[in-house]
Design a protein around this motif. Structure first.
Motif, mmCIF file in Angstrom:
data_model
loop_
_atom_site.group_PDB
_atom_site.id
_atom_site.type_symbol
_atom_site.label_atom_id
_atom_site.label_comp_id
_atom_site.label_asym_id
_atom_site.label_seq_id
_atom_site.Cartn_x
_atom_site.Cartn_y
_atom_site.Cartn_z
ATOM 1 N N ASN A 1 58.960 14.075 45.843
ATOM 2 C CA ASN A 1 60.331 14.566 45.931
ATOM 3 C C ASN A 1 60.924 14.433 47.334
ATOM 4 O O ASN A 1 62.135 14.485 47.502
ATOM 5 C CB ASN A 1 60.396 16.048 45.518
ATOM 6 N N ALA B 1 66.552 19.132 55.208
ATOM 7 C CA ALA B 1 65.787 18.589 54.087
ATOM 8 C C ALA B 1 64.594 19.493 53.780
ATOM 9 O O ALA B 1 64.312 19.790 52.611
ATOM 10 C CB ALA B 1 65.307 17.172 54.406
ATOM 11 N N PRO C 1 69.328 20.059 39.970
ATOM 12 C CA PRO C 1 68.655 18.854 40.457
ATOM 13 C C PRO C 1 68.425 18.952 41.967
ATOM 14 O O PRO C 1 69.277 19.450 42.706
ATOM 15 C CB PRO C 1 69.644 17.731 40.139
ATOM 16 N N LEU C 2 67.275 18.447 42.415
ATOM 17 C CA LEU C 2 66.931 18.510 43.834
ATOM 18 C C LEU C 2 67.968 17.785 44.689
ATOM 19 O O LEU C 2 68.314 18.238 45.775
ATOM 20 C CB LEU C 2 65.532 17.908 44.041
ATOM 21 N N THR C 3 68.469 16.666 44.166
ATOM 22 C CA THR C 3 69.478 15.904 44.913
ATOM 23 C C THR C 3 70.685 16.780 45.255
ATOM 24 O O THR C 3 71.219 16.723 46.365
ATOM 25 C CB THR C 3 69.954 14.695 44.070
ATOM 26 N N VAL C 4 71.099 17.616 44.278
ATOM 27 C CA VAL C 4 72.251 18.493 44.511
ATOM 28 C C VAL C 4 71.932 19.489 45.621
ATOM 29 O O VAL C 4 72.746 19.744 46.517
ATOM 30 C CB VAL C 4 72.638 19.230 43.202
ATOM 31 N N TYR D 1 63.806 24.610 46.651
ATOM 32 C CA TYR D 1 63.580 24.063 45.313
ATOM 33 C C TYR D 1 62.128 24.265 44.866
ATOM 34 O O TYR D 1 61.848 24.809 43.791
ATOM 35 C CB TYR D 1 63.927 22.572 45.343
ATOM 36 N N ALA E 1 68.671 10.760 50.769
ATOM 37 C CA ALA E 1 70.084 10.935 50.453
ATOM 38 C C ALA E 1 70.861 11.513 51.627
ATOM 39 O O ALA E 1 72.075 11.324 51.730
ATOM 40 C CB ALA E 1 70.234 11.852 49.221
ATOM 41 N N ILE F 1 69.663 19.190 48.062
ATOM 42 C CA ILE F 1 69.536 18.516 49.352
ATOM 43 C C ILE F 1 70.921 18.112 49.894
ATOM 44 O O ILE F 1 71.235 18.332 51.063
ATOM 45 C CB ILE F 1 68.647 17.251 49.215
ATOM 46 N N LEU F 2 71.763 17.566 49.024
ATOM 47 C CA LEU F 2 73.110 17.186 49.457
ATOM 48 C C LEU F 2 73.897 18.408 49.886
ATOM 49 O O LEU F 2 74.609 18.388 50.888
ATOM 50 C CB LEU F 2 73.848 16.453 48.327
ATOM 51 N N THR G 1 61.302 11.967 48.874
ATOM 52 C CA THR G 1 62.136 10.763 48.921
ATOM 53 C C THR G 1 63.615 11.093 48.737
ATOM 54 O O THR G 1 64.468 10.317 49.154
ATOM 55 C CB THR G 1 61.716 9.766 47.818
ATOM 56 N N VAL G 2 63.886 12.239 48.130
ATOM 57 C CA VAL G 2 65.290 12.623 47.942
ATOM 58 C C VAL G 2 65.969 12.858 49.293
ATOM 59 O O VAL G 2 67.183 12.742 49.431
ATOM 60 C CB VAL G 2 65.393 13.869 47.026
#
Lengths: 258, 221
Positions: free
Chosen positions: B162, B94, B61-64, B101, B168, B66-67, B164-165
């Motif tokens: 994306n 970012a 997942p992109l969130t993973v 990704y 986070a 980016i985090l 927008t992630v």
């Protein structure tokens, strides 16, 4: 530098330009080339004929290593065919190839097609490359189409451009892999005429074709292949009038009665 | 109804979104093309790397990602990508995460494009003596890209959204502003509408323009 040019002259002294020795190739279980021995001399026009699936196209494509071989050796102008990389690219530049489906670069104009190799491989400057390209296009009779894209040309015109593109590299030998098989009947002759002219100018040519008329009129030698082997080779008159092998007699009896 | 907008820098937030999008698009186009070249190339090690990269990265997942680039790369390993200050560092991280990704998808779109180029084109290029990178760069990729405009447009639109992630990790783009506005104002519907409208303004022209470009450059055969 001088050593290289001396070596070149030494090679030029020999008449043998393309030499295949006991070449074997398999496509999976199919043994498409079986112990092929073939020597083509400088300036010779050799026509390879035979039934479909006899390996004649594959043979043609092994000579510039578009197909690899399993065993045996192929030498061009005294040099064994390199396996990969820059050396192989350099050798391919010396071996012109004309395909059944023309394969002109679809995103480039006719002129650019003929200039590309000169500029990127031979490092010619743009002006000289364009001059030469236009001269070659005139020679094959499509000079007026120089600024069009391949898809705007007829098959016969495209194939003549493809011949000009190959000639632009000043090849030592030209390979023709069924150059007229994808053409409408009325366009076959315009391509064959260009090839005949090339042959009469002394170009070394290996031509895989079904055009028996061309074989008769332009070839120095006919090589007849069947089932992955060279069954017979002879001068065209002798081959067409008095074939020795039964396989060749059978083949000719099927195609020559019209 | 929309008077709360005066208190916020909506245009500024969307400008950050645009910057994130453009930089990441450029980066992933370059890196994705290189990955595609590896995947169709003759070197087994590179082919293996390209395949592994795509299959691993596009399934995270992109969130993973980016985090991880913020918490893992920056806070644990101290990577700051040459930037100073929290905002600048996170912006670059970012972009890095988005490139990592998105390039997996760009690679696959281009590889599909390469497969639309008839094999005879590459054979003819090899036959006049061009080397692997020349065959790819002069003959195959220029034709592949033209067939790739439509799928790449999809990737670009997905990338735009994306970004927008990046909220986070507190990059001040449109979604972060939306979160802030929702917390401060009792205007959930109109806030969502404004943000949604902003994204449509970005992506709709992208699709229309690139659709036109795709038709314009298509290779005739």
């Amino acid at each position: 530098m001088t050593e290289v040019s001396v070596a070149k002259e030494d090679r030029a002294a020999s008449d043998e330009l393309v030499v295949l020795k006991s070449v074997n190739k398999h496509f999976g279980a199919l043994h498409v080339l079986q112990d092929i021995d073939l020597t083509i001399d400088r300036g010779e026009v050799v026509v390879v004929i035979g039934p479909s699936g006899s390996g004649k196209s594959t043979l043609c494509r092994t000579i510039n290593r578009l197909e690899t071989i399993d065993s045996g050796t192929i030498t061009i102008d005294g040099r064994p065919l390199p396996h990969e990389g820059r050396e192989l690219a350099r050798l391919r530049a010396d071996v012109g190839m004309v395909f059944q489906s023309f394969n002109l670069f679809a995103h480039k104009t006719v002129l650019e097609n003929v200039m590309l190799g000169q500029i990127k491989v031979r490092r010619a400057d743009k002006k000289a490359a364009e001059e030469k390209a236009r001269a070659l296009l005139d020679r094959v009779g499509v000079g007026t189409q120089a600024d069009k894209y391949p898809a705007q040309l007829s098959g016969g015109q495209q194939q003549r451009v493809a011949i000009a593109r190959a000639l632009a590299m000043n090849p030592k030998v030209m390979l023709f892999d069924e150059p007229t098989s994808a053409l409408d009947p009325e366009m076959i002759n315009e391509v064959l005429d260009v090839m005949r002219q090339l042959a009469s100018e002394g170009m070394t040519m290996i031509v895989v074709t079904h055009e028996m008329g061309f074989a008769r009129s332009a070839a120095n030698r006919v090589v007849f292949m069947a089932d992955g082997r060279i069954v017979e080779q002879a001068a065209p008159e002798q081959f067409f009038n008095n074939p020795r092998s039964d396989r060749a007699k059978d083949f000719l009896s099927k195609i020559l009665h019209h | 109804m929309f008077d709360f907008l005066g208190h916020y820098d909506v245009l500024g937030a969307f400008w950050t979104t645009v910057q994130l999008t453009l930089l990441s698009a450029l980066g992933s186009l370059v890196w994705g093309t290189l990955l595609a070249a590896m995947r169709v190339g003759p070197v087994p090690l590179m082919r293996g790397f390209g395949t592994a990269y795509v299959n691993i990265v596009r399934n995270i997942p992109l969130t993973v990602i980016i985090l991880f680039s913020s918490l893992g790369l920056n806070q644990t390993l101290g990577v700051s990508l040459g930037a100073k200050g929290f905002d600048a560092i996170n912006f670059r991280l970012a972009v890095l995460g988005l490139v990592v990704y998105t390039s997996a998808f760009v690679c696959e779109a281009i590889r599909a494009g390469i497969n639309t180029v008839p094999v005879g084109q590459a054979e003819a290029a090899r036959a006049i003596g061009l080397g692997f990178s020349q065959v790819l760069g002069l003959v195959v990729l220029p034709q592949a890209f033209r067939a790739t405009v439509a799928p790449l447009t999809n990737v670009l639109i997905a990338l735009t959204k994306n970004t927008t992630v990046a909220a986070a990790i507190s990059v001040a783009e449109a979604a972060l502003l939306m979160k802030k506005m929702i917390e401060n104002e009792a205007q959930l519907m109109s806030i969502s509408a404004v943000i949604a409208f902003g994204f449509v303004c970005l992506t709709l022209p992208t699709g229309l323009i690139l659709g036109w470009v795709g038709k314009k450059v298509a290779v005739k055969r």
